[in-house]
Design a protein around this motif. Structure first.
Motif, PDB file in Angstrom:
ATOM      1  N   PRO A 158    -101.429  30.240 -61.024  1.00  0.00           N
ATOM      2  CA  PRO A 158    -102.039  29.670 -59.767  1.00  0.00           C
ATOM      3  C   PRO A 158    -102.953  28.456 -60.118  1.00  0.00           C
ATOM      4  O   PRO A 158    -103.421  28.509 -61.588  1.00  0.00           O
ATOM      5  N   ARG A 159    -103.276  27.699 -59.376  1.00  0.00           N
ATOM      6  CA  ARG A 159    -103.848  26.553 -59.835  1.00  0.00           C
ATOM      7  C   ARG A 159    -105.657  27.315 -59.983  1.00  0.00           C
ATOM      8  O   ARG A 159    -105.922  28.141 -59.246  1.00  0.00           O
ATOM      9  N   ARG A 160    -106.320  26.651 -60.882  1.00  0.00           N
ATOM     10  CA  ARG A 160    -107.565  27.483 -61.382  1.00  0.00           C
ATOM     11  C   ARG A 160    -108.481  27.568 -60.408  1.00  0.00           C
ATOM     12  O   ARG A 160    -109.114  28.668 -60.428  1.00  0.00           O
ATOM     13  N   PHE A 161    -108.733  26.835 -59.477  1.00  0.00           N
ATOM     14  CA  PHE A 161    -109.788  27.084 -58.378  1.00  0.00           C
ATOM     15  C   PHE A 161    -109.485  28.207 -57.392  1.00  0.00           C
ATOM     16  O   PHE A 161    -110.229  28.589 -56.690  1.00  0.00           O
ATOM     17  N   LEU A 162    -108.088  28.684 -57.567  1.00  0.00           N
ATOM     18  CA  LEU A 162    -107.561  29.783 -56.710  1.00  0.00           C
ATOM     19  C   LEU A 162    -107.747  31.024 -57.213  1.00  0.00           C
ATOM     20  O   LEU A 162    -107.410  32.077 -56.754  1.00  0.00           O
ATOM     21  N   LEU A 163    -107.978  31.076 -58.649  1.00  0.00           N
ATOM     22  CA  LEU A 163    -107.751  32.350 -59.369  1.00  0.00           C
ATOM     23  C   LEU A 163    -108.561  33.462 -58.838  1.00  0.00           C
ATOM     24  O   LEU A 163    -107.886  34.524 -58.588  1.00  0.00           O
ATOM     25  N   PRO A 164    -109.701  33.312 -58.369  1.00  0.00           N
ATOM     26  CA  PRO A 164    -110.576  34.495 -57.662  1.00  0.00           C
ATOM     27  C   PRO A 164    -109.604  34.949 -56.542  1.00  0.00           C
ATOM     28  O   PRO A 164    -109.674  36.141 -56.253  1.00  0.00           O
ATOM     29  N   TRP A 165    -109.299  33.872 -55.547  1.00  0.00           N
ATOM     30  CA  TRP A 165    -108.412  34.474 -54.401  1.00  0.00           C
ATOM     31  C   TRP A 165    -107.327  35.050 -54.646  1.00  0.00           C
ATOM     32  O   TRP A 165    -107.219  36.181 -54.092  1.00  0.00           O
ATOM     33  N   VAL A 166    -106.497  34.516 -55.485  1.00  0.00           N
ATOM     34  CA  VAL A 166    -105.281  35.155 -55.877  1.00  0.00           C
ATOM     35  C   VAL A 166    -105.438  36.597 -56.289  1.00  0.00           C
ATOM     36  O   VAL A 166    -104.620  37.427 -56.187  1.00  0.00           O
ATOM     37  N   GLY A 167    -106.609  36.496 -57.357  1.00  0.00           N
ATOM     38  CA  GLY A 167    -106.643  37.991 -57.969  1.00  0.00           C
ATOM     39  C   GLY A 167    -107.138  39.043 -56.628  1.00  0.00           C
ATOM     40  O   GLY A 167    -106.724  40.207 -57.008  1.00  0.00           O
ATOM     41  N   PHE A 168    -107.696  38.687 -55.686  1.00  0.00           N
ATOM     42  CA  PHE A 168    -108.199  39.396 -54.724  1.00  0.00           C
ATOM     43  C   PHE A 168    -107.206  39.806 -53.948  1.00  0.00           C
ATOM     44  O   PHE A 168    -107.087  41.069 -53.411  1.00  0.00           O
ATOM     45  N   PHE A 169    -106.357  38.610 -53.501  1.00  0.00           N
ATOM     46  CA  PHE A 169    -105.059  39.010 -52.786  1.00  0.00           C
ATOM     47  C   PHE A 169    -103.726  38.934 -53.443  1.00  0.00           C
ATOM     48  O   PHE A 169    -102.696  38.296 -52.925  1.00  0.00           O
ATOM     49  N   GLU A 170    -103.781  39.531 -54.467  1.00  0.00           N
ATOM     50  CA  GLU A 170    -102.784  39.674 -55.470  1.00  0.00           C
ATOM     51  C   GLU A 170    -101.402  39.976 -54.797  1.00  0.00           C
ATOM     52  O   GLU A 170    -100.472  39.400 -54.682  1.00  0.00           O
ATOM     53  N   LYS A 171    -101.097  41.092 -53.929  1.00  0.00           N
ATOM     54  CA  LYS A 171    -100.179  41.557 -53.306  1.00  0.00           C
ATOM     55  C   LYS A 171     -99.496  40.691 -52.174  1.00  0.00           C
ATOM     56  O   LYS A 171     -98.384  40.330 -52.124  1.00  0.00           O
ATOM     57  N   ILE A 172    -100.441  39.891 -51.506  1.00  0.00           N
ATOM     58  CA  ILE A 172    -100.026  39.035 -50.525  1.00  0.00           C
ATOM     59  C   ILE A 172     -99.310  37.750 -51.384  1.00  0.00           C
ATOM     60  O   ILE A 172     -98.353  37.304 -50.977  1.00  0.00           O
ATOM     61  N   PHE A 173     -99.974  37.369 -52.271  1.00  0.00           N
ATOM     62  CA  PHE A 173     -99.281  36.374 -53.287  1.00  0.00           C
ATOM     63  C   PHE A 173     -97.997  36.444 -53.674  1.00  0.00           C
ATOM     64  O   PHE A 173     -96.862  35.769 -53.586  1.00  0.00           O
ATOM     65  N   LEU A 174     -97.797  37.877 -54.128  1.00  0.00           N
ATOM     66  CA  LEU A 174     -96.528  38.323 -54.864  1.00  0.00           C
ATOM     67  C   LEU A 174     -95.415  38.437 -53.526  1.00  0.00           C
ATOM     68  O   LEU A 174     -94.480  38.089 -53.819  1.00  0.00           O
ATOM     69  N   LYS A 175     -95.959  38.802 -52.357  1.00  0.00           N
ATOM     70  CA  LYS A 175     -94.932  38.959 -51.358  1.00  0.00           C
ATOM     71  C   LYS A 175     -94.497  37.419 -50.918  1.00  0.00           C
ATOM     72  O   LYS A 175     -93.385  37.099 -50.606  1.00  0.00           O
ATOM     73  N   LYS A 176     -95.465  36.579 -51.132  1.00  0.00           N
ATOM     74  CA  LYS A 176     -95.178  35.111 -50.854  1.00  0.00           C
ATOM     75  C   LYS A 176     -94.217  34.636 -51.674  1.00  0.00           C
ATOM     76  O   LYS A 176     -93.227  33.799 -51.478  1.00  0.00           O
ATOM     77  N   LEU A 177     -94.245  34.927 -52.834  1.00  0.00           N
ATOM     78  CA  LEU A 177     -93.469  34.514 -54.044  1.00  0.00           C
ATOM     79  C   LEU A 177     -91.954  35.063 -53.581  1.00  0.00           C
ATOM     80  O   LEU A 177     -91.083  34.384 -53.855  1.00  0.00           O
ATOM     81  N   GLU A 178     -91.978  36.326 -53.364  1.00  0.00           N
ATOM     82  CA  GLU A 178     -90.714  37.068 -53.207  1.00  0.00           C
ATOM     83  C   GLU A 178     -89.947  36.278 -51.920  1.00  0.00           C
ATOM     84  O   GLU A 178     -88.643  36.306 -51.925  1.00  0.00           O
ATOM     85  N   ALA A 179     -90.872  35.946 -50.707  1.00  0.00           N
ATOM     86  CA  ALA A 179     -90.245  35.531 -49.533  1.00  0.00           C
ATOM     87  C   ALA A 179     -89.557  34.175 -49.878  1.00  0.00           C
ATOM     88  O   ALA A 179     -88.543  33.547 -49.488  1.00  0.00           O
ATOM     89  N   PHE A 180     -90.276  33.382 -50.678  1.00  0.00           N
ATOM     90  CA  PHE A 180     -90.142  31.975 -51.101  1.00  0.00           C
ATOM     91  C   PHE A 180     -88.913  31.806 -51.808  1.00  0.00           C
ATOM     92  O   PHE A 180     -87.797  31.052 -51.707  1.00  0.00           O
ATOM     93  N   SER A 181     -88.535  32.980 -52.763  1.00  0.00           N
ATOM     94  CA  SER A 181     -87.413  33.145 -53.471  1.00  0.00           C
ATOM     95  C   SER A 181     -85.887  33.321 -52.826  1.00  0.00           C
ATOM     96  O   SER A 181     -85.026  32.727 -53.069  1.00  0.00           O
ATOM     97  N   LYS A 182     -86.171  34.028 -51.490  1.00  0.00           N
ATOM     98  CA  LYS A 182     -85.184  34.069 -50.779  1.00  0.00           C
ATOM     99  C   LYS A 182     -84.536  32.824 -49.870  1.00  0.00           C
ATOM    100  O   LYS A 182     -83.434  32.738 -49.275  1.00  0.00           O
ATOM    101  N   ARG A 183     -85.439  31.620 -49.903  1.00  0.00           N
ATOM    102  CA  ARG A 183     -84.986  30.352 -49.407  1.00  0.00           C
ATOM    103  C   ARG A 183     -83.889  29.881 -50.044  1.00  0.00           C
ATOM    104  O   ARG A 183     -83.072  28.783 -49.545  1.00  0.00           O
ATOM    105  N   PHE A 184     -83.722  30.102 -51.408  1.00  0.00           N
ATOM    106  CA  PHE A 184     -82.615  29.447 -52.200  1.00  0.00           C
ATOM    107  C   PHE A 184     -81.622  30.428 -52.708  1.00  0.00           C
ATOM    108  O   PHE A 184     -82.006  31.523 -53.235  1.00  0.00           O
ATOM    109  N   LYS A 185     -80.444  29.801 -52.699  1.00  0.00           N
ATOM    110  CA  LYS A 185     -79.334  30.716 -53.287  1.00  0.00           C
ATOM    111  C   LYS A 185     -79.421  31.152 -54.759  1.00  0.00           C
ATOM    112  O   LYS A 185     -79.056  32.265 -55.149  1.00  0.00           O
ATOM    113  N   VAL A 186     -79.966  30.335 -55.390  1.00  0.00           N
ATOM    114  CA  VAL A 186     -80.148  30.524 -56.888  1.00  0.00           C
ATOM    115  C   VAL A 186     -81.188  31.570 -57.229  1.00  0.00           C
ATOM    116  O   VAL A 186     -81.096  32.119 -58.272  1.00  0.00           O
TER     117      VAL A 186
END
Length: 200
Positions: A158-186
């Motif tokens: 993640p972008r450096r200024f977001l590290l504390p937030w991503v660390g605190f809400f890690e599960k939410i960001f991981l779910k966002k990654l998974e949902a984003f991956s479903k948008r592309f066939k590859v």
């Protein structure tokens, strides 16, 4: 735009024989690069000849004797030589020519992952995730299971200024990654996601 030229600039340092006007990159290539076409390198400089040639399948490729150009749009190894030189230099990079004669790079041959009869090219996948506003960089690889099966994985920093937030809400960001991956066939079949900076 600078982030999308970083990989190309690193390739230029090793193989400095490509050129691409900024306007052409911004107007014609960047939209395709953001959609998973690979990393555009551009046109060969006047004193160089560039070809895309066949390689054997798999990570441990062998260089072929023939340096015949593959048909337009086919994936192969990017090779080059100076004008009037006999031998080609191998880049060990996968790529292809587009209809305008630009060379696109899809990743190092050694980093290409095969699964279920399909090949996954790093430089076609990583820029997709780097479109996310909170992702600074992405890395594609795989995890091998105990019985030999592999699971495709994307790791993001993640972008450096977001590290504390991503660390605190890690599960939410991981779910966002998974949902984003479903948008592309590859990337729809990806199984593993990680926040790299949180694990270092």
């Amino acid at each position: 735009m600078r982030d999308f030229r970083k990989t190309a600039s690193e390739i230029y340092e090793k193989f400095p024989f490509f050129q691409l006007p900024k306007e052409e990159f911004r107007n014609r290539c960047l939209p395709l690069q953001r959609c998973g076409a690979g990393i555009v390198l551009g046109h060969a400089k006047k004193d160089f000849e560039v070809r895309v040639v066949a390689v054997s399948s798999g990570k441990s490729f062998t260089r072929v004797r023939s340096h015949e150009n593959l048909p337009l749009g086919h994936f192969g190894e990017i090779v080059f030589r100076r004008a009037n030189f006999k031998n080609f230099t191998h880049t060990e990079l996968y790529g292809f020519f587009d209809q305008r004669g630009r060379v696109w790079c899809c990743g190092k041959i050694a980093d290409v992952v095969s699964k279920g009869g399909q090949e996954y090219f790093p430089y076609c996948i990583e820029p997709l995730f780097e479109r996310l506003w909170w992702v600074r960089s992405a890395k594609f690889d795989f995890v091998a299971g105990k019985s030999g099966e592999i699971a495709l994985r994307i790791s993001v920093s993640p972008r450096r200024f977001l590290l504390p937030w991503v660390g605190f809400f890690e599960k939410i960001f991981l779910k966002k990654l998974e949902a984003f991956s479903k948008r592309f066939k590859v990337t729809a079949s990806f199984e593993k996601f990680r926040i790299a900076k949180l694990e270092s």
